[in-house]
Scaffold this active site. Structure first.
Site, PDB file in Angstrom:
ATOM      1  N   ASP A  21      51.765 -16.984 -27.323  1.00  0.00           N
ATOM      2  CA  ASP A  21      50.971 -15.757 -27.227  1.00  0.00           C
ATOM      3  C   ASP A  21      49.670 -15.884 -28.022  1.00  0.00           C
ATOM      4  O   ASP A  21      49.544 -16.744 -28.897  1.00  0.00           O
ATOM      5  CB  ASP A  21      51.802 -14.582 -27.753  1.00  0.00           C
ATOM      6  N   GLU A  41      44.506 -17.552 -26.225  1.00  0.00           N
ATOM      7  CA  GLU A  41      43.235 -17.755 -25.472  1.00  0.00           C
ATOM      8  C   GLU A  41      42.251 -18.584 -26.284  1.00  0.00           C
ATOM      9  O   GLU A  41      41.455 -19.282 -25.647  1.00  0.00           O
ATOM     10  CB  GLU A  41      42.638 -16.395 -25.108  1.00  0.00           C
ATOM     11  N   ASP A  53      49.472  -7.763 -21.104  1.00  0.00           N
ATOM     12  CA  ASP A  53      49.540  -6.392 -21.606  1.00  0.00           C
ATOM     13  C   ASP A  53      49.014  -5.361 -20.608  1.00  0.00           C
ATOM     14  O   ASP A  53      47.924  -4.796 -20.768  1.00  0.00           O
ATOM     15  CB  ASP A  53      48.754  -6.290 -22.919  1.00  0.00           C
TER      16      ASP A  53
HETATM   17  C1  GLC Z   1      50.462  -9.505 -27.480  1.00  0.00           C
HETATM   18  C2  GLC Z   1      51.407  -9.877 -26.347  1.00  0.00           C
HETATM   19  C3  GLC Z   1      52.570  -8.925 -26.329  1.00  0.00           C
HETATM   20  C4  GLC Z   1      53.268  -8.937 -27.678  1.00  0.00           C
HETATM   21  C5  GLC Z   1      52.291  -8.616 -28.794  1.00  0.00           C
HETATM   22  C6  GLC Z   1      52.909  -8.789 -30.170  1.00  0.00           C
HETATM   23  O1  GLC Z   1      49.852  -8.297 -27.241  1.00  0.00           O
HETATM   24  O2  GLC Z   1      50.746  -9.917 -25.114  1.00  0.00           O
HETATM   25  O3  GLC Z   1      53.464  -9.265 -25.303  1.00  0.00           O
HETATM   26  O4  GLC Z   1      54.304  -8.015 -27.697  1.00  0.00           O
HETATM   27  O5  GLC Z   1      51.163  -9.468 -28.712  1.00  0.00           O
HETATM   28  O6  GLC Z   1      53.299 -10.092 -30.405  1.00  0.00           O
END
Ligand code: GLC
Length: 765
Positions: free
Chosen positions: A429, A432, A508
């Site tokens: 996560d 990017e 998201d």
């Molecule tokens: C980002 C991710 C999401 C996750 C959050 C906390 O927003 O896309 O899925 O819950 O981070 O880690």
């Protein structure tokens, strides 16, 4: 600093006007992160603006007329193509196969071939399937073997370090792909950016760009179709109005052209960028996640809930709360005192633990990963020689430079800590990568330095590669650390070739009906971009979906590779029983269906790993000239034989399905329906219309018995089996069923996996 200069920095700080939700998101951020980290974000935002002002590579001046190649001076033929020298540019055309041409315009640095999965192309000059004509000014025309004009490129134009490339589009040309987009299925008329980014907390349909931008698309028109892939990861903009207008901020202009049909071109694209890996079987099961499962106790209660409601569960995802102070590769020992014990208990119940890993590494002396990385110079630097810093969940953080082979090796080795704690899979996560910002520019300074395997490059080139290379580091590390297991991870960001290392999810989203509909389109676009294994957060990431919306989202995901509920930390409970409320039976029915379809799904995943055909395909896949199917974006094929028509409208209890030509059966029906027309079907809230192509054999798991469902005769089908993980014995059965009254089954098999489950029961629809 002079006044004019500080004004320029300040201008960079201003939030872009097109994003009105920014202020609200900034306030949410302060609430979530607290004042200390919010102050750090403010500091980081100012530093970023300064660093961009000081070091950002110049962006091409697109308003300047630029430099065309000019007159052709010489042309030299070689065994697999030609090289043409122009006054101001050089063109190299190579045939990697009779249907795969690579074009490179220089000047500009060639790409580091991160996207490419295969390098051993035998030289070929054959023009049997695709011919290339060069005109004196540098224009190129691509024709099919029988002379149809598939694509005509104008001579490219050099602007500073960048290239502008235009191509004619046929009047009726449709354009699909370009990675992950929250836009309509047909991108004609749209402008998209190539700049991987998180949309800042949540997104709605129409937001662009998102986490996975890939400069690949298919064009379909009345003379045929083609796929084009620009192997140039620099920041770029594409617009598809009367013509294609693509502008790359740097690099050589390299692209590949593959003739259609689309289904073949997409498979061929996977010869170039690599086949998807075969996942362990459990990954195709149901996953439960939430940002907020914060202790072993909570996870045990969660699993007990699934037992209580008699719902199957295959994996639990742990979001950042399992970590110690959001530090990668650590475990919060207070809340998860015995993670290995927890995962062993869960595994005994058939539930795997998947752990999140973020790209950002907390900058903190005494934290082993940071100390090691700092000593070994693993982190991205700035042109002034300092380490590049940004603010993410753990506060000030640094970012591994995955464009360096040594760093990838080092990073891959870190997964040992989590494997030892029982992680069966991983979730990448914020890769990017995202760095929090008050200005909306939530990425590292553009001048950030990357190794690019030793030749050097800026973030403008490396950004879109970052998620891909983080996935590569993990995948290769997992292969080394656990050679007997098949790695499984999924990633928010990526580029061409991601399918070799990771699945994707759509990130998201908001929890709305339009977003549910968008999910189908986004996933179809990913499929056509080579990323065949993906899925959404069921119910949407952010919001409070009504039971009906949650259930319809669940139903859709039942037929997608990644089948996972997930939501944000401040949303109401999203366990199926809490989210579906009185509609829990619809969840149960679909979970049952997923289980039943597992032999088919696993076979589809194996087929994808062999051919590159994505599991989820648009309805025009087999007949791209059928105008009725051309723009269908609310139904899809799952593998060769199933057509899925999810319900995407609130209150709908029926829907129309555009059936392709041929005959079709309902999954559990035995009356064939004639296709080639739109049919209206009932779709009560616990039902998703699923059609099976007549002549298909679908292997299903009926309460533990492997059962072949035969939809009319003659019929054919395939079944792949192995131990569900690892690289041991496997077996592929090809079934043929003939005969009218008494069905006759003929099976040919390859491989030597043997399984008690192979007792076959034939069920004739
Ligand atoms: C980002 C991710 C999401 C996750 C959050 C906390 O927003 O896309 O899925 O819950 O981070 O880690």
């Amino acid at each position: 600093m002079r006044r004019r200069e500080s004004a320029k920095i300040l201008r960079r700080l201003r939030p872009p006007a097109k994003e009105p939700g920014q202020l609200r998101q900034a306030l949410d951020g302060i609430r979530l992160l607290g004042w200390r980290k919010s102050v750090q974000i403010a500091q980081s935002t100012v530093a970023h603006a300064y660093l961009d002002w000081r070091y950002a590579p110049p962006t091409p001046d697109w308003n300047h007329p630029g430099t065309a190649p000019g007159r052709m001076l010489a042309r030299e033929d070689c065994p697999d193509g030609f090289i043409a020298r122009f006054e101001h540019a050089e063109l190299e055309v190579r045939c990697l196969g009779p249907d795969l041409v690579r074009v490179t315009w220089r000047p500009g640095l060639d790409p580091v071939p991160y996207a490419i999965g295969r390098h051993d192309w035998a030289p070929t000059t054959s023009e049997a399937e695709l011919s290339v004509e060069l005109s004196e000014d540098g224009g190129l025309a691509f024709r099919s073997g029988d002379g149809r004009l598939l694509r005509r490129d104008l001579p490219p134009v050099r602007h500073g370090e960048g290239w502008r490339h235009r191509a004619h589009l046929h009047a009726d040309e449709r354009v699909h792909g370009l990675g992950e987009r929250a836009l309509p299925f047909d991108l004609r008329g749209h402008t998209v950016e190539m700049w991987n980014r998180g949309p800042g907390g949540r997104y709605v349909p129409g937001v662009d760009p998102l986490y996975i931008c890939i400069p690949v698309y298919v064009g379909v028109h009345d003379e045929g179709s083609y796929l084009v892939f620009y192997e140039n990861p620099h920041r770029a903009h594409f617009s598809f109005k009367d013509e294609l207008d693509a502008r790359f901020d740097g690099g050589a202009l390299r692209y590949y052209v593959i003739p259609g049909p689309v289904s073949r071109a997409v498979e061929r694209f996977s010869d170039l960028t690599g086949k998807p890996f075969l996942p362990p079987r459990w990954a195709l099961g149901y996953h439960q996640s939430r940002w907020g499962y914060g202790s072993a106790q909570e996870v045990r209660e969660l699993v007990a809930g699934f037992e209580r409601y008699e719902l199957p569960l295959d994996a639990v995802e742990l979001d950042i709360e399992y970590m110690d102070q959001y530090r990668d590769f650590t475990i919060d020992e207070e809340d998860f005192p015995d993670m290995a014990g927890l995962s062993a208990d869960l595994e005994a119940k058939g539930v795997r633990l998947v752990m999140i890993v973020d790209a950002a590494v907390q900058e903190k002396r005494g934290y082993r990963v940071y100390d090691e990385g700092a000593t070994e110079q693993r982190f991205c630097t700035l042109p002034n020689g300092r380490t590049m810093r940004g603010v993410v969940w753990p506060g000030w953080a640094v970012f591994p430079d995955f464009t360096d082979a040594g760093t990838r090796q080092w990073w891959g080795d870190q997964y040992r800590a989590l494997l030892d704690a029982g992680a069966a899979g991983f979730w990448h996560d914020m890769n990017e990568p995202t760095t929090f910002s008050l200005s909306g520019e939530d990425w590292p300074p553009e001048g950030t330095c990357h190794a690019m395997e030793g030749r050097g490059g800026s973030h403008v080139e490396a950004r879109n590669l970052y998620g891909l290379l983080m996935a590569r580091a993990a995948y290769e590390g997992l292969r080394r650390l656990h050679p007997e297991r098949r790695p499984w991870l999924f990633s928010r960001s990526g580029w061409a070739g991601l399918q070799r290392y990771a699945w994707a999810w759509t990130g998201d989203t908001v929890s709305t009906w339009p977003m549910l509909r968008q999910t189908v389109t986004t996933i179809l676009g990913l499929s056509l971009s080579g990323i065949g294994f993906a899925g959404p957060d069921i119910g949407g990431y952010h919001g409070d979906p009504s039971p009906e919306l949650y259930v319809r989202w669940f139903e859709l995901a039942t037929f997608l590779p990644l089948f996972r509920t997930h939501c944000s930390h401040d949303d109401p409970p999203r366990e199926p029983w809490a989210a579906a409320k009185g509609l829990i039976d619809a969840v149960r029915v679909h979970m049952g269906l997923r289980r039943r379809l597992m032999p088919y799904l696993y076979t589809v995943a194996w087929q994808a790993s062999q051919t590159g055909a994505p599991p989820v395909r648009p309805l025009f896949w087999e007949d791209e000239q059928d105008a009725r199917l051309a723009s269908v974006d609310d139904a899809f094929f799952l593998g060769d034989h199933l057509l899925i028509a999810p319900v995407l409208d609130e209150g709908a209890r029926a829907r129309t399905v555009a059936l392709p030509n041929g005959w079709w059966y309902r999954l559990d029906g035995n009356e064939p329906l004639e296709g080639g027309r739109d049919v209206e079907v009932a779709a009560p809230v616990d039902h998703t219309p699923v059609f099976v192509r007549a002549g298909a054999v679908i292997p299903m798991d009926e309460d533990g018995d492997l059962t072949l469902h035969v939809y009319g005769t003659p019929a054919r089908g395939v079944l792949y089996q192995d131990a569900g993980d690892g690289y041991g014995p496997w077996r592929v059965d090809h079934f043929r069923v003939s005969g009218d009254d008494r069905a006759h089954l003929e099976t040919t098999s390859d491989g030597d996996f043997s399984s008690a489950a192979l007792q076959t029961r034939l069920h004739r629809q």
